[in-house]
Motif scaffolding. Structure first.
Motif, mmCIF file in Angstrom:
data_model
loop_
_atom_site.group_PDB
_atom_site.id
_atom_site.type_symbol
_atom_site.label_atom_id
_atom_site.label_comp_id
_atom_site.label_asym_id
_atom_site.label_seq_id
_atom_site.Cartn_x
_atom_site.Cartn_y
_atom_site.Cartn_z
ATOM 1 N N LEU A 26 42.943 48.661 30.943
ATOM 2 C CA LEU A 26 42.236 49.215 32.102
ATOM 3 C C LEU A 26 41.578 50.550 31.778
ATOM 4 O O LEU A 26 41.282 51.341 32.671
ATOM 5 C CB LEU A 26 43.205 49.387 33.279
ATOM 6 C CG LEU A 26 43.803 48.095 33.853
ATOM 7 C CD1 LEU A 26 44.784 48.407 34.978
ATOM 8 C CD2 LEU A 26 42.709 47.160 34.346
ATOM 9 N N TYR A 70 44.594 43.078 29.417
ATOM 10 C CA TYR A 70 44.891 43.901 30.586
ATOM 11 C C TYR A 70 44.663 45.393 30.334
ATOM 12 O O TYR A 70 45.280 46.253 30.957
ATOM 13 C CB TYR A 70 46.313 43.653 31.080
ATOM 14 C CG TYR A 70 46.531 42.238 31.553
ATOM 15 C CD1 TYR A 70 46.192 41.867 32.843
ATOM 16 C CD2 TYR A 70 47.035 41.259 30.700
ATOM 17 C CE1 TYR A 70 46.369 40.561 33.285
ATOM 18 C CE2 TYR A 70 47.213 39.944 31.124
ATOM 19 C CZ TYR A 70 46.870 39.612 32.427
ATOM 20 O OH TYR A 70 47.044 38.313 32.857
ATOM 21 N N VAL A 109 47.237 43.647 37.870
ATOM 22 C CA VAL A 109 45.979 42.901 37.804
ATOM 23 C C VAL A 109 46.157 41.477 38.321
ATOM 24 O O VAL A 109 45.355 40.985 39.123
ATOM 25 C CB VAL A 109 45.434 42.895 36.359
ATOM 26 C CG1 VAL A 109 44.233 41.954 36.238
ATOM 27 C CG2 VAL A 109 45.036 44.307 35.931
ATOM 28 N N VAL A 123 39.071 41.152 32.108
ATOM 29 C CA VAL A 123 40.180 42.105 31.987
ATOM 30 C C VAL A 123 41.378 41.435 31.332
ATOM 31 O O VAL A 123 42.024 42.007 30.445
ATOM 32 C CB VAL A 123 40.565 42.671 33.367
ATOM 33 C CG1 VAL A 123 41.789 43.577 33.257
ATOM 34 C CG2 VAL A 123 39.397 43.452 33.967
ATOM 35 N N TYR A 127 34.907 49.409 29.368
ATOM 36 C CA TYR A 127 33.992 48.607 30.170
ATOM 37 C C TYR A 127 32.683 49.311 30.525
ATOM 38 O O TYR A 127 31.721 48.655 30.939
ATOM 39 C CB TYR A 127 34.694 48.180 31.468
ATOM 40 C CG TYR A 127 35.988 47.453 31.194
ATOM 41 C CD1 TYR A 127 35.992 46.111 30.819
ATOM 42 C CD2 TYR A 127 37.208 48.112 31.276
ATOM 43 C CE1 TYR A 127 37.178 45.441 30.554
ATOM 44 C CE2 TYR A 127 38.402 47.457 31.011
ATOM 45 C CZ TYR A 127 38.389 46.128 30.645
ATOM 46 O OH TYR A 127 39.570 45.467 30.365
#
Length: 480
Positions: free
Chosen positions: A466, A464, A374, A459, A471
């Motif tokens: 994912l 972090y 990221v 994020v 989301y």
């Protein structure tokens, strides 16, 4: 004959052959004989087509072997990568199979001769041991020569009766459909992991189009865990081979599947000088370091595989893993494959990789690797797929899209878990589902509860994480 009719006919024929050898050959072993025979028929027909060159006055299969001069043989091997004498052709062997009391040993000799024909030529690597898993002398076919021959005749006859015209005229992926049908019918029942080696065609189609998005030409395509080559070959269906400058590259650890991948290349008319499939452990002994970078990388690596990881203290200095500052866990090599793919990716290309969902939210080393990805802006999109799309497991998988040329620092999350059609044994992605995913992937549009392009800061604030549902779900804590 339509694609639906061809697929139905193919499945009917394979099932008929299976009934003829049932009780003698285990279903999982049986697939090797069907696929091997399909391949034998294909390269025979392909070779005849090359030799005859459209001249109706030439009937290569009817010629005696003795008329073949060395110059013809030499030229044919340089062009096709192998040589087959008239007497060795599938059509001739199948026609005489019923009366041949030494059929099993004759076939073994023919396969050995085809492989050996390339010795000393550039195609030697691509044909070596190509028929190794098509063992016509194996006791799996029966304990007597008569029993072996009886079953071999049944397989040869069944494949010979497939009436699709030339392989090139088929509306379906003959080899892929045969493999998929065999896996779906035998792998689950046999407790085998054959699905690890074959990505369903609908998933392959999605992955290939994600990786080639907006690329009008690419230098070469790479799959670090290529299985039977299905992902590599999807690219050739969606991009003209002439636009793929240097061809198809793949590495596979399983010898049987490595052979299938090479067969698959030949079956799809990818000439020996346009593919390079290598046998070996990608994480421990990677090939193609001198061939990187690649504009397009696609892969469905093994999920949560064990690897040496931190047990080898020098592994952290490997240029594939060193930038992240940490190694993937020894019991979960998923991110080792991700970092490997990233290190082979060109500045203009994309990688689309099937991943186990857990790697996107677990802590420890995996969180640190996510932070590296990221912070360096390599993560373009994470896509959550529906469950039960893959053979051998019902677990829902994710697709991770990596890029080194993102125009901004947002990360896109797509929840495609509701996009599927339920069929008998597996869920499937329809073309309409694939188009819906590709459309939002290309536009980066936000769609409530389906797709969100998330700012970098959100994020990082979420440690972090994912995970797609963090989301896109209704109960998301973040405001976009």
């Amino acid at each position: 004959m339509t694609s639906i009719q061809q697929r139905t006919e193919l499945q009917h024929r394979i099932w008929q052959i299976a009934n003829d050898v049932r009780g003698a050959v285990h279903g999982w072993d049986f697939k090797q004989y069907v696929l091997g025979t399909l391949f034998y028929r294909f390269i025979s027909e392909n070779f005849v087509s090359y030799i005859e060159g459209g001249d109706n006055s030439i009937h290569y299969a009817a010629l005696p072997d003795s008329v073949i001069i060395p110059e013809i043989k030499d030229d044919a091997i340089k062009t096709t990568g192998y040589f087959i004498y008239p007497s060795q052709l599938f059509v001739n062997v199948a026609a005489n199979a019923h009366h041949n009391k030494s059929l099993n040993t004759d076939l073994a000799a023919i396969f050995a001769a085809i492989e050996a024909s390339a010795n000393g030529y550039p195609s030697e690597r691509d044909t070596k041991d190509l028929f190794a898993d098509f063992d016509t002398t194996s006791n799996r076919l029966g304990y007597t020569v008569k029993d072996k021959n009886t079953r071999l005749v049944a397989v040869l006859k069944g494949v010979a009766e497939l009436d699709f015209g030339h392989f090139d005229d088929s509306h379906i992926d003959l080899f892929g459909d045969a493999y998929e049908f065999l896996i779906s019918n035998y792998a689950a029942n046999a407790g085998m992991s054959g699905g690890d080696f074959f990505t369903p065609q609908y998933v392959s189609k999605l992955i290939a189009q994600l990786a080639m998005h907006q690329q009008t030409s690419i230098n070469k395509i790479y799959d670090p865990a290529c299985g039977s080559g299905s992902l590599l070959l999807q690219a050739s269906k969606h991009m003209k081979t002439s636009l793929i400058e240097e061809g198809f590259f793949g590495q596979e650890i399983n010898h049987t599947t490595y052979n299938l991948a090479r067969m698959n290349m030949f079956l799809h008319n990818i000439n020996y000088d346009k593919f390079n499939i290598q046998l070996g452990d990608t994480l421990m002994n990677p090939n193609f370091r001198d061939d990187k970078p690649f504009d397009m990388i696609v892969s469905n690596p093994p999920y949560s595989a064990k690897w040496i990881g931190s047990d080898d203290p020098m592994r952290i200095y490997d240029d594939r893993f060193a930038p992240a500052g940490v190694l993937a866990p020894k019991s979960k090599a998923d991110f080792a494959f991700v970092l490997h793919a990233l290190s082979y990716l060109s500045a203009k290309g994309r990688a689309a990789l099937v991943c186990f969902p857990g790697i996107f939210y677990r802590g420890g080393a995996e969180q640190k690797i996510r932070q590296y990805l990221v912070d360096n802006n390599y993560v373009e999109t994470v896509i959550a797929l529906a469950p039960n799309l893959f053979y051998g497991t019902t677990i829902a998988k994710n697709i991770l899209v990596l890029s080194k040329h993102k125009p901004d620092t947002t990360i896109q999350f797509i929840d495609a878990s509701a996009l599927f059609e339920k069929q008998t044994n597996n869920n499937v992605l329809l073309d309409t589902h694939i188009e819906q995913i590709l459309r939002v992937f290309g536009s980066k549009a936000n769609v409530d509860h389906f797709a969100q392009s998330v700012p970098f800061d959100l994020v990082t604030a979420n440690d972090y994480n994912l995970s797609v549902s963090s989301y896109t779900a209704r109960e998301s804590n973040f405001t976009f």
